[in-house]
Design a protein around this motif. Structure first.
Motif, PDB file in Angstrom:
ATOM      1  N   ARG A 224       0.810  -1.208   0.000  1.00 63.10           N
ATOM      2  CA  ARG A 224       0.000   0.000   0.000  1.00 63.10           C
ATOM      3  C   ARG A 224       0.847   1.262   0.000  1.00 63.10           C
ATOM      4  N   SER A 225       2.118   1.132  -0.266  1.00 66.98           N
ATOM      5  CA  SER A 225       2.993   2.304  -0.263  1.00 66.98           C
ATOM      6  C   SER A 225       2.733   3.222  -1.455  1.00 66.98           C
ATOM      7  N   HIS A 226       2.118   2.697  -2.506  1.00 73.32           N
ATOM      8  CA  HIS A 226       1.843   3.509  -3.691  1.00 73.32           C
ATOM      9  C   HIS A 226       0.457   4.125  -3.672  1.00 73.32           C
ATOM     10  N   SER A 227      -0.270   3.981  -2.584  1.00 73.73           N
ATOM     11  CA  SER A 227      -1.617   4.548  -2.515  1.00 73.73           C
ATOM     12  C   SER A 227      -1.560   6.046  -2.254  1.00 73.73           C
ATOM     13  N   VAL A 228      -2.611   6.730  -2.655  1.00 74.43           N
ATOM     14  CA  VAL A 228      -2.734   8.179  -2.475  1.00 74.43           C
ATOM     15  C   VAL A 228      -3.990   8.452  -1.662  1.00 74.43           C
ATOM     16  N   PRO A 229      -4.091   9.612  -1.011  1.00 76.35           N
ATOM     17  CA  PRO A 229      -5.285   9.935  -0.204  1.00 76.35           C
ATOM     18  C   PRO A 229      -6.487  10.265  -1.084  1.00 76.35           C
ATOM     19  N   LEU A 230      -6.964   9.248  -1.785  1.00 78.18           N
ATOM     20  CA  LEU A 230      -8.089   9.411  -2.702  1.00 78.18           C
ATOM     21  C   LEU A 230      -9.070   8.267  -2.483  1.00 78.18           C
ATOM     22  N   SER A 231     -10.329   8.604  -2.258  1.00 71.15           N
ATOM     23  CA  SER A 231     -11.387   7.611  -2.012  1.00 71.15           C
ATOM     24  C   SER A 231     -12.404   7.669  -3.140  1.00 71.15           C
ATOM     25  N   LEU A 232     -12.942   6.509  -3.465  1.00 77.14           N
ATOM     26  CA  LEU A 232     -13.975   6.409  -4.490  1.00 77.14           C
ATOM     27  C   LEU A 232     -15.288   6.043  -3.818  1.00 77.14           C
ATOM     28  N   ILE A 233     -16.326   6.830  -4.099  1.00 75.09           N
ATOM     29  CA  ILE A 233     -17.667   6.582  -3.572  1.00 75.09           C
ATOM     30  C   ILE A 233     -18.567   6.227  -4.750  1.00 75.09           C
ATOM     31  N   CYS A 234     -19.108   5.019  -4.747  1.00 74.76           N
ATOM     32  CA  CYS A 234     -20.008   4.555  -5.798  1.00 74.76           C
ATOM     33  C   CYS A 234     -21.443   4.755  -5.335  1.00 74.76           C
ATOM     34  N   ASP A 235     -22.172   5.558  -6.083  1.00 74.28           N
ATOM     35  CA  ASP A 235     -23.530   5.942  -5.706  1.00 74.28           C
ATOM     36  C   ASP A 235     -24.524   5.365  -6.717  1.00 74.28           C
ATOM     37  N   TYR A 373     -12.205  18.704 -15.544  1.00 77.37           N
ATOM     38  CA  TYR A 373     -11.525  17.581 -14.875  1.00 77.37           C
ATOM     39  C   TYR A 373     -10.024  17.773 -14.802  1.00 77.37           C
ATOM     40  N   HIS A 374      -9.433  18.551 -15.735  1.00 80.06           N
ATOM     41  CA  HIS A 374      -7.984  18.718 -15.733  1.00 80.06           C
ATOM     42  C   HIS A 374      -7.548  19.942 -14.932  1.00 80.06           C
ATOM     43  N   ASP A 375      -8.494  20.702 -14.364  1.00 82.71           N
ATOM     44  CA  ASP A 375      -8.124  21.789 -13.468  1.00 82.71           C
ATOM     45  C   ASP A 375      -7.693  21.223 -12.119  1.00 82.71           C
ATOM     46  N   SER A 376      -7.087  22.054 -11.317  1.00 84.77           N
ATOM     47  CA  SER A 376      -6.584  21.605 -10.018  1.00 84.77           C
ATOM     48  C   SER A 376      -7.758  21.486  -9.038  1.00 84.77           C
ATOM     49  N   TRP A 377      -8.114  20.279  -8.712  1.00 86.35           N
ATOM     50  CA  TRP A 377      -9.190  20.044  -7.746  1.00 86.35           C
ATOM     51  C   TRP A 377      -8.788  19.081  -6.628  1.00 86.35           C
ATOM     52  N   ALA A 378      -7.685  18.354  -6.785  1.00 82.26           N
ATOM     53  CA  ALA A 378      -7.211  17.431  -5.751  1.00 82.26           C
ATOM     54  C   ALA A 378      -6.011  18.068  -5.058  1.00 82.26           C
ATOM     55  N   PHE A 431      -7.446   8.773 -12.306  1.00 80.81           N
ATOM     56  CA  PHE A 431      -6.038   8.930 -12.682  1.00 80.81           C
ATOM     57  C   PHE A 431      -5.631  10.399 -12.735  1.00 80.81           C
ATOM     58  N   GLU A 432      -6.572  11.288 -13.063  1.00 84.93           N
ATOM     59  CA  GLU A 432      -6.265  12.712 -13.005  1.00 84.93           C
ATOM     60  C   GLU A 432      -6.077  13.157 -11.555  1.00 84.93           C
ATOM     61  N   GLY A 433      -6.908  12.669 -10.668  1.00 81.44           N
ATOM     62  CA  GLY A 433      -6.715  12.991  -9.259  1.00 81.44           C
ATOM     63  C   GLY A 433      -5.419  12.429  -8.709  1.00 81.44           C
ATOM     64  N   ARG A 434      -5.050  11.215  -9.126  1.00 78.32           N
ATOM     65  CA  ARG A 434      -3.778  10.642  -8.685  1.00 78.32           C
ATOM     66  C   ARG A 434      -2.606  11.493  -9.156  1.00 78.32           C
ATOM     67  N   LYS A 435      -2.668  11.953 -10.412  1.00 73.29           N
ATOM     68  CA  LYS A 435      -1.580  12.777 -10.939  1.00 73.29           C
ATOM     69  C   LYS A 435      -1.452  14.082 -10.161  1.00 73.29           C
ATOM     70  N   GLN A 436      -2.574  14.711  -9.847  1.00 75.61           N
ATOM     71  CA  GLN A 436      -2.513  15.970  -9.109  1.00 75.61           C
ATOM     72  C   GLN A 436      -2.020  15.766  -7.682  1.00 75.61           C
ATOM     73  N   LEU A 437      -2.446  14.684  -7.029  1.00 74.04           N
ATOM     74  CA  LEU A 437      -1.994  14.428  -5.660  1.00 74.04           C
ATOM     75  C   LEU A 437      -0.511  14.084  -5.615  1.00 74.04           C
ATOM     76  N   LEU A 438      -0.020  13.305  -6.549  1.00 72.39           N
ATOM     77  CA  LEU A 438       1.408  12.991  -6.587  1.00 72.39           C
ATOM     78  C   LEU A 438       2.242  14.242  -6.854  1.00 72.39           C
ATOM     79  N   LYS A 439       1.747  15.095  -7.721  1.00 71.96           N
ATOM     80  CA  LYS A 439       2.468  16.347  -7.999  1.00 71.96           C
ATOM     81  C   LYS A 439       2.497  17.235  -6.758  1.00 71.96           C
TER      82      LYS A 439
END
Length: 457
Positions: A224-235, A373-378, A431-439
């Motif tokens: 789990r070392s490659h995980s990011v603080p991102l959660s998915l909620i399925c509604d 979606y490509h703006d900074s939101w994460a 994947f866009e959120g992952r990219k922004q969080l890693l950056k």
């Protein structure tokens, strides 16, 4: 004439006596046969005077008997006494063959020290367990799930799932699994035709396992070392294929966890398991949650964003907004309806004295701004809500985004295209959120490094 008549009558009486004698003999003989058959059906009793009628064994049995007599005679014994007390070479050879056959039978029921059972014709264990595991009601009440295929079963065993019963067609298929983790499971060898009958795969692999329903809090997930603080909620995700694909994307994007509302399809559905490709055993998945439970599974400083598609598309306005880079209103994108609806709105306080006020005027959209979606939101621990294609987002999800200062994320598409698939939209946003969080993490790490160097110096 009288003499001739007396001679004929004498001859008739003699023949009559002979016929009666023979007839009586036949009757007596038939009675003896019947009495013998009634007493012992396997034996036939013959009259004592008919010693020539002796039943002889078939020719093959006679030959075997003669061979046995020859063996006993050559051994120095008598046929009636059974030969010498010491075993002959033939008897020893037969005993050795029998012992070797017994040893082979025992070895076939063991694989590296694990014993397994053989399913005889009419065994209903496979049919009963598979039918139970395919029903959501029985899965929830009995706490059992069905896994099929070597890869999925190995992923479950590596994550620490508890196997109960494993059905396999050949010993080679069983050896492909980690046997050291099957010590407490029941192993049953069945025919491949039986597995093919109950399998939902086009090409079954010959192994089906019944596991206890895993508890996410007790699972040992992979690195789990490659995980990011991102959660998915399925509604309200109702399609099994979409849910499985979303779980697979969440695992690939390194999400922290996945939360499912009560309106979603069962996460342990066989179709969801096949589409997820082992994602169930790579990250925590919490099903059947209320919105109050979802809040408890999210970190306190969290921002919730929702993904929504176009309700009444206006592509010309969308093009103008993208060109000017000034997303001021949600209606400019054309994916938010300007007319309020009961599905995605909430009631607000109003003056009860104004009777002429209509229902549409008393309703308003939640105050959630729009972002591409490509703006900074994460920028911090983030949660992303994906709604189902049929029912869309629930009111509670939009209200949660409003309370946490979240946004409506919009993915622009080409003209004359209604919307994206929910699983496809989830993969793009995750994947866009992952990219922004890693950056963001890399930037914060670079800022902290000079401070640490200064402290050392």
């Amino acid at each position: 004439m009288a003499a001739y008549t007396r001679g004929v009558m004498c001859l008739f009486s003699v023949e009559r006596n002979v016929f009666l004698t023979q007839r009586s003999a036949v009757l007596v003989e038939s009675k003896r046969f019947v009495r013998g058959l009634r007493r012992k059906p396997v034996r036939v009793l013959f009259p004592e005077n008919e010693t020539s009628k002796v039943l002889k064994p078939p020719q093959s049995e006679q030959n075997v008997w003669r061979l046995k007599e020859a063996e006993v005679t050559s051994a120095g014994g008598h046929p009636s006494t059974g030969g010498h007390p010491e075993e002959t070479d033939s008897v020893k050879s037969r005993s050795n063959v029998q012992s070797s056959v017994k040893h082979v039978c025992v070895s076939k029921d063991q694989v590296d020290g694990l014993r397994f059972d053989r399913a005889f014709p009419g065994d209903k264990r496979l049919a009963r367990l598979v039918s139970v595991a395919r029903s959501r009601t029985f899965r929830e009440h009995q706490g059992k799930i069905l896994l099929e295929g070597r890869r999925l079963i190995c992923d479950a065993l590596d994550a620490g799932a508890n196997p109960q019963t494993v059905f396999f067609s050949t010993v080679d298929r069983l050896r492909e699994l980690p046997l050291d983790k099957l010590r407490r499971a029941s192993l049953v060898k069945v025919k491949f035709e039986d597995i093919k009958t109950w399998s939902e795969l086009v090409a079954p692999q010959g192994v089906i396992a019944i596991f206890s329903r895993p508890d996410p809090s007790r699972m040992n997930f992979a690195d789990r070392s490659h995980s990011v603080p991102l959660s998915l909620i399925c509604d309200n995700i109702r399609d099994p294929g979409n849910l499985g694909t979303m779980l697979r994307c969440a695992a690939a994007a390194g999400c922290h966890n996945v939360l499912l509302t009560k309106g979603c399809v069962d996460v342990w559905e066989p179709k969801v398991l096949r589409a997820a490709m082992g994602a169930h055993f790579r990250l925590p998945i919490h099903p059947s949650l209320t919105w109050d439970d979802i809040k408890s599974h999210l970190p306190k400083p969290v921002t919730v964003h929702v993904a929504d598609s176009s309700c009444e598309p206006h592509r010309s306005r969308e093009t103008e907004v993208i060109a000017s880079h000034k997303p001021s209103k949600a209606g400019d994108y054309g994916w938010v309806s300007s007319r309020p609806s009961r599905r995605n709105t909430r009631y607000e306080e109003y003056d009860s004295d104004s009777d002429a006020e209509s229902d549409d005027e008393r309703l308003s959209l939640p105050r959630v701004d729009t972002k591409l979606y490509h703006d900074s939101w994460a920028r911090s621990p983030t949660a992303l809500v994906i709604g189902g294609e049929t029912h869309g987002l629930s009111v509670e999800s939009v209200q949660l985004a409003e309370r946490t200062d979240g946004h409506r994320l919009f993915i622009p598409v080409a003209p004359d295209v209604d919307s994206l698939n929910s699983a496809m939209a989830a993969s793009i946003l995750l994947f866009e959120g992952r990219k922004q969080l890693l950056k963001l993490l890399q930037t914060s790490g670079k800022k902290r490094q000079p401070k640490a160097e200064r402290q050392v110096s």
